[in-house]
Motif scaffolding. Structure first.
Motif, PDB file in Angstrom:
ATOM      1  N   THR A 240       0.832  -1.209   0.000  1.00  7.62           N
ATOM      2  CA  THR A 240       0.000   0.000   0.000  1.00  7.62           C
ATOM      3  C   THR A 240       0.865   1.257   0.000  1.00  7.62           C
ATOM      4  OG1 THR A 240      -0.002  -0.035   2.414  1.00  7.62           O
ATOM      5  CG2 THR A 240      -1.877  -1.065   1.329  1.00  7.62           C
ATOM      6  N   ILE A 241       0.331   2.287  -0.597  1.00  5.40           N
ATOM      7  CA  ILE A 241       0.940   3.615  -0.512  1.00  5.40           C
ATOM      8  C   ILE A 241      -0.189   4.547  -0.093  1.00  5.40           C
ATOM      9  CG2 ILE A 241       2.120   5.442  -1.788  1.00  5.40           C
ATOM     10  CD1 ILE A 241       3.252   3.291  -3.648  1.00  5.40           C
ATOM     11  N   ALA A 242      -0.131   5.020   1.137  1.00 12.92           N
ATOM     12  CA  ALA A 242      -1.245   5.815   1.677  1.00 12.92           C
ATOM     13  C   ALA A 242      -0.842   7.286   1.750  1.00 12.92           C
ATOM     14  CB  ALA A 242      -1.617   5.299   3.060  1.00 12.92           C
ATOM     15  N   ASN A 243      -1.528   8.124   0.993  1.00 10.80           N
ATOM     16  CA  ASN A 243      -1.253   9.563   0.992  1.00 10.80           C
ATOM     17  C   ASN A 243      -2.321  10.284   1.799  1.00 10.80           C
ATOM     18  OD1 ASN A 243       0.970   9.669  -1.082  1.00 10.80           O
ATOM     19  ND2 ASN A 243      -0.634   8.648  -2.256  1.00 10.80           N
ATOM     20  N   VAL A 244      -1.883  10.973   2.844  1.00  9.45           N
ATOM     21  CA  VAL A 244      -2.833  11.784   3.605  1.00  9.45           C
ATOM     22  C   VAL A 244      -2.706  13.216   3.092  1.00  9.45           C
ATOM     23  CG1 VAL A 244      -3.507  12.603   5.886  1.00  9.45           C
ATOM     24  CG2 VAL A 244      -2.591  10.279   5.608  1.00  9.45           C
ATOM     25  N   THR A 245      -3.815  13.737   2.601  1.00 11.45           N
ATOM     26  CA  THR A 245      -3.773  15.053   1.971  1.00 11.45           C
ATOM     27  C   THR A 245      -5.167  15.661   1.982  1.00 11.45           C
ATOM     28  OG1 THR A 245      -3.020  16.214  -0.018  1.00 11.45           O
ATOM     29  CG2 THR A 245      -4.151  14.137  -0.389  1.00 11.45           C
ATOM     30  N   LYS A 246      -5.263  16.906   1.495  1.00  7.05           N
ATOM     31  CA  LYS A 246      -6.598  17.482   1.297  1.00  7.05           C
ATOM     32  C   LYS A 246      -7.045  17.075  -0.100  1.00  7.05           C
ATOM     33  CE  LYS A 246      -5.149  21.488   3.698  1.00  7.05           C
ATOM     34  NZ  LYS A 246      -4.884  22.909   3.633  1.00  7.05           N
ATOM     35  N   ALA A 247      -8.241  16.541  -0.211  1.00  3.87           N
ATOM     36  CA  ALA A 247      -8.687  16.003  -1.507  1.00  3.87           C
ATOM     37  C   ALA A 247      -8.638  17.086  -2.581  1.00  3.87           C
ATOM     38  CB  ALA A 247     -10.099  15.454  -1.384  1.00  3.87           C
ATOM     39  N   PRO A 248      -7.857  16.840  -3.630  1.00  5.02           N
ATOM     40  CA  PRO A 248      -7.857  17.804  -4.733  1.00  5.02           C
ATOM     41  C   PRO A 248      -9.181  17.716  -5.502  1.00  5.02           C
ATOM     42  CG  PRO A 248      -6.249  16.026  -5.105  1.00  5.02           C
ATOM     43  CD  PRO A 248      -6.997  15.701  -3.842  1.00  5.02           C
ATOM     44  N   PRO A 249      -9.499  18.723  -6.287  1.00  7.31           N
ATOM     45  CA  PRO A 249     -10.792  18.711  -6.996  1.00  7.31           C
ATOM     46  C   PRO A 249     -10.762  17.747  -8.178  1.00  7.31           C
ATOM     47  CG  PRO A 249      -9.554  20.703  -7.512  1.00  7.31           C
ATOM     48  CD  PRO A 249      -8.742  19.954  -6.515  1.00  7.31           C
ATOM     49  N   MET A 250     -10.651  16.465  -7.883  1.00  2.00           N
ATOM     50  CA  MET A 250     -10.597  15.478  -8.959  1.00  2.00           C
ATOM     51  C   MET A 250     -12.007  15.219  -9.477  1.00  2.00           C
ATOM     52  SD  MET A 250      -7.626  12.876  -7.572  1.00  2.00           S
ATOM     53  CE  MET A 250      -8.359  12.558  -5.989  1.00  2.00           C
ATOM     54  N   PRO A 251     -12.144  15.052 -10.792  1.00  6.41           N
ATOM     55  CA  PRO A 251     -13.482  14.990 -11.390  1.00  6.41           C
ATOM     56  C   PRO A 251     -14.354  13.858 -10.829  1.00  6.41           C
ATOM     57  CG  PRO A 251     -11.750  14.450 -12.995  1.00  6.41           C
ATOM     58  CD  PRO A 251     -11.069  14.967 -11.779  1.00  6.41           C
ATOM     59  N   PHE A 252     -13.745  12.764 -10.378  1.00 11.18           N
ATOM     60  CA  PHE A 252     -14.558  11.642  -9.897  1.00 11.18           C
ATOM     61  C   PHE A 252     -14.980  11.798  -8.437  1.00 11.18           C
ATOM     62  CE2 PHE A 252     -11.041   9.940  -7.527  1.00 11.18           C
ATOM     63  CZ  PHE A 252      -9.920  10.265  -8.289  1.00 11.18           C
ATOM     64  N   LEU A 253     -14.588  12.915  -7.813  1.00  9.97           N
ATOM     65  CA  LEU A 253     -14.951  13.108  -6.401  1.00  9.97           C
ATOM     66  C   LEU A 253     -16.156  14.021  -6.279  1.00  9.97           C
ATOM     67  CD1 LEU A 253     -11.586  13.638  -4.503  1.00  9.97           C
ATOM     68  CD2 LEU A 253     -13.016  11.601  -4.616  1.00  9.97           C
ATOM     69  N   PRO A 254     -17.069  13.715  -5.349  1.00 12.81           N
ATOM     70  CA  PRO A 254     -18.170  14.646  -5.122  1.00 12.81           C
ATOM     71  C   PRO A 254     -17.618  15.987  -4.643  1.00 12.81           C
ATOM     72  CG  PRO A 254     -18.083  12.927  -3.421  1.00 12.81           C
ATOM     73  CD  PRO A 254     -17.080  12.555  -4.458  1.00 12.81           C
ATOM     74  N   GLU A 255     -18.279  17.056  -5.047  1.00 14.73           N
ATOM     75  CA  GLU A 255     -17.761  18.395  -4.738  1.00 14.73           C
ATOM     76  C   GLU A 255     -17.555  18.610  -3.241  1.00 14.73           C
ATOM     77  OE1 GLU A 255     -19.228  22.543  -6.236  1.00 14.73           O
ATOM     78  OE2 GLU A 255     -19.072  21.083  -7.872  1.00 14.73           O
ATOM     79  N   GLU A 256     -18.461  18.036  -2.437  1.00 17.90           N
ATOM     80  CA  GLU A 256     -18.352  18.291  -0.987  1.00 17.90           C
ATOM     81  C   GLU A 256     -17.078  17.649  -0.390  1.00 17.90           C
ATOM     82  OE1 GLU A 256     -20.884  16.800  -2.495  1.00 17.90           O
ATOM     83  OE2 GLU A 256     -21.442  14.921  -1.512  1.00 17.90           O
ATOM     84  N   PHE A 348       2.685   7.298   3.467  1.00 15.90           N
ATOM     85  CA  PHE A 348       3.164   6.178   4.287  1.00 15.90           C
ATOM     86  C   PHE A 348       3.195   4.908   3.448  1.00 15.90           C
ATOM     87  CE2 PHE A 348       0.671   8.866   7.389  1.00 15.90           C
ATOM     88  CZ  PHE A 348       1.787   9.481   7.931  1.00 15.90           C
ATOM     89  N   ARG A 349       4.349   4.266   3.427  1.00 18.07           N
ATOM     90  CA  ARG A 349       4.475   2.978   2.723  1.00 18.07           C
ATOM     91  C   ARG A 349       4.877   1.929   3.755  1.00 18.07           C
ATOM     92  NH1 ARG A 349       6.923   3.828  -3.223  1.00 18.07           N
ATOM     93  NH2 ARG A 349       6.239   5.956  -3.575  1.00 18.07           N
ATOM     94  N   VAL A 350       3.969   1.035   4.046  1.00 15.47           N
ATOM     95  CA  VAL A 350       4.289  -0.044   4.980  1.00 15.47           C
ATOM     96  C   VAL A 350       5.165  -1.061   4.245  1.00 15.47           C
ATOM     97  CG1 VAL A 350       3.300  -1.993   6.237  1.00 15.47           C
ATOM     98  CG2 VAL A 350       2.270   0.276   6.445  1.00 15.47           C
TER      99      VAL A 350
END
Ligand code: FAD
Length: 458
Positions: A240-256, A348-350
């Motif tokens: 796994t490669i887990a990125n903790v971030t603020k969700a960028p405005p990616m088209p497949f994400l709901p706006e909220e 984080f990469r375990v």
């Protein structure tokens, strides 16, 4: 004082393409992956074969011009382009010869990870590189190679059976466990310090498909710590490669969801699809996923298409930690939230699994026993912004740092102390000895540099 170079003469000396400052394509050829790096080499030579590589090395030796070695151009500090020197570019050496029955491949080092993955996939075979398809196999392999198959099969170098390396004296050497074993040890993690690898011989794995893709979860201290704990407890097939971030405005994400703290996890289960779904279930149960694109895919699809001409600018810091529990997760959320960059991120990469079964001193990559690799980064739009985000990065590093160990392929231009952090104790001493033997004048110095033994104290 370095001598100048005759581009016309060079054209008659090598079979490959010679690109000078007045030639079309010069600007494109001198541009590395990372933005904000504007260096003007005297010449770029797209070598065609080992003889070209030896010739370019000889010219660098004779003229004293700085030599940069380029495979995929993804060096974080931009070491694969020189200002005023020579770029030895392997991009035209991309042949790959697969022995499907023997499950091995000889691959030239101008290939990228995704090109390699596509070629191997034609035979239902695979090899782990990193998380990005456009990364060159030359750079990632010589540094180690930590990717989606790490826990199952180890680092990229753990599947390296042999290599052809052109050393500073111009000799083409076949390097493996029997022939030049010290050099074989050094190029498995020691980076570009010892010569130009023109081809690698790799072991491949039967892996036509994986269960992989992106799982986006809301980030809380509990989901982050839970994700890491489950990644550690999961079978070795699962990386796994887990990125903790603020969700960028990616088209497949709901706006909220835009701008909310998320775990943007990239996962890969290297095994049976049904078993993969079972292993994924507890991750999906950590919280209601915001997006779930994890599904059975042919292995090469783990590398999504990349945007042409994308040249990000970023500052970053790499380290290892032993634990990401609730307190560390809280610290992470605090810092990611306070970033004013276009994207502030903690990755984080375990590790563990096959990476950790190889002894620390078996290759130049020496941090085998470390549990979790961490990359902290700020990505921003303009190179001048770096200064603005540095205090944030330093504060974040100080808050999470557990010791000084680092992975060479994720280092920026951070000085010798940080290079030594990648090569602790006896590893550093052995690397310096081998460097003195194979590159006593430090011809290969535009890299995370290991000095020849006698210069070590300098
Ligand atoms: C977007 C991105 C994602 C990444 N993800 C991962 C990841 O998941 N896992 C991981 O392990 N690393 C990752 N990296 C780090 C990557 O492994 C290094 O930046 C690596 O050096 C890039 O290799 P390259 O051939 O593309 O780079 P180049 O810029 O072409 O080369 C970098 C350096 O490698 C050496 N080198 C290159 N080719 C050769 C050769 N043929 N022989 C000898 N030395 C050579 C040279 O010293 C050169 O300066 C990532 C980097 C980026 C930019």
């Amino acid at each position: 004082m370095p001598e100048t170079i005759s581009i016309d003469k060079l054209r008659t000396d090598v079979r490959g393409r010679v690109i000078g400052p007045d030639d079309p394509g010069y600007d494109e050829a001198r541009t590395p992956f990372y933005g904000g790096i504007d260096r003007r080499p005297a010449v770029i030579v797209r070598v065609a074969d080992d003889a070209d590589v030896a010739r370019v090395i000889a010219i660098a030796r004779e003229t004293g011009l700085e030599l940069a070695v380029r495979s995929g151009g993804h060096s974080i500090p931009g070491y694969s382009v020189s200002d005023g020197g020579i770029v030895l570019d392997l991009a035209d050496m991309r042949a790959i010869d697969i022995d499907a029955d023997g499950r091995t491949a000889w691959a030239e080092t101008g290939l990228t990870a995704v090109e390699f993955a596509n070629a191997a996939h034609e035979h239902g075979l695979a090899l782990g590189f990193g998380d990005t398809g456009s990364v060159g196999i030359g750079g990632i392999t010589t540094g180690g190679g930590v990717g989606y198959l790490a826990r199952k099969y180890g680092l990229t170098i753990d599947d390296m059976l042999a290599a052809d390396v052109v050393t500073a004296d111009g000799e083409v050497r076949r390097v493996d466990a029997e022939n030049e074993p010290d050099l074989f040890w050094a190029i498995r993690g020691g980076g570009g310090n010892f010569g130009v690898a023109t081809r690698f011989h790799f072991r491949l794995h039967d892996l036509p498909s994986v269960v992989g893709g992106m799982l986006l979860l809301p980030a809380t201290a509990q989901t982050i710590a839970g994700f890491v704990a489950q990644a550690e407890a999961a079978p070795e097939e699962f990386s796994t490669i887990a990125n903790v971030t603020k969700a960028p405005p990616m088209p497949f994400l709901p706006e909220e969801a835009h701008g909310k703290l998320v775990i943007m996890a990239l996962v890969c289960f290297a095994g049976d699809a049904e078993e993969g779904e079972r292993v994924l279930a507890p991750f999906r149960a950590l919280a209601q996923p915001i997006a779930d694109m994890v599904r059975p895919i042919p292995y090469p699809e783990i590398y999504p298409p990349e945007e042409e001409g994308y040249h990000p600018t970023a500052i970053a810091h790499n380290m290892f930690v032993e634990a990401i529990g609730v307190p560390e997760a809280e610290t992470t959320l605090e810092h990611v939230q306070s970033s004013t960059a276009m994207m502030g991120v903690a990755q984080f990469r375990v590790l563990g699994g096959a990476v950790a079964r190889v002894p620390n001193d078996a290759t130049a990559y020496a941090h085998r026993d470390r549990s979790i690799m961490v990359n902290l980064a700020a990505l921003y739009a303009e190179p001048e912004e770096a200064e603005t985000h540095l205090p944030w990065l330093r504060g974040f590093v100080d808050a999470l740092r557990q010791d000084d160990a680092a992975y060479v392929n994720f280092l920026a231009d951070e000085g010798r102390g940080r290079i030594r952090a990648a090569y602790p104790g006896a590893t550093w001493d052995r690397l310096c000895e081998i460097k003195a033997r194979y590159d006593p004048t430090n011809l290969f110095r535009l890299n995370q540099n290991i000095p020849p033994a006698e210069d070590r104290a300098a």
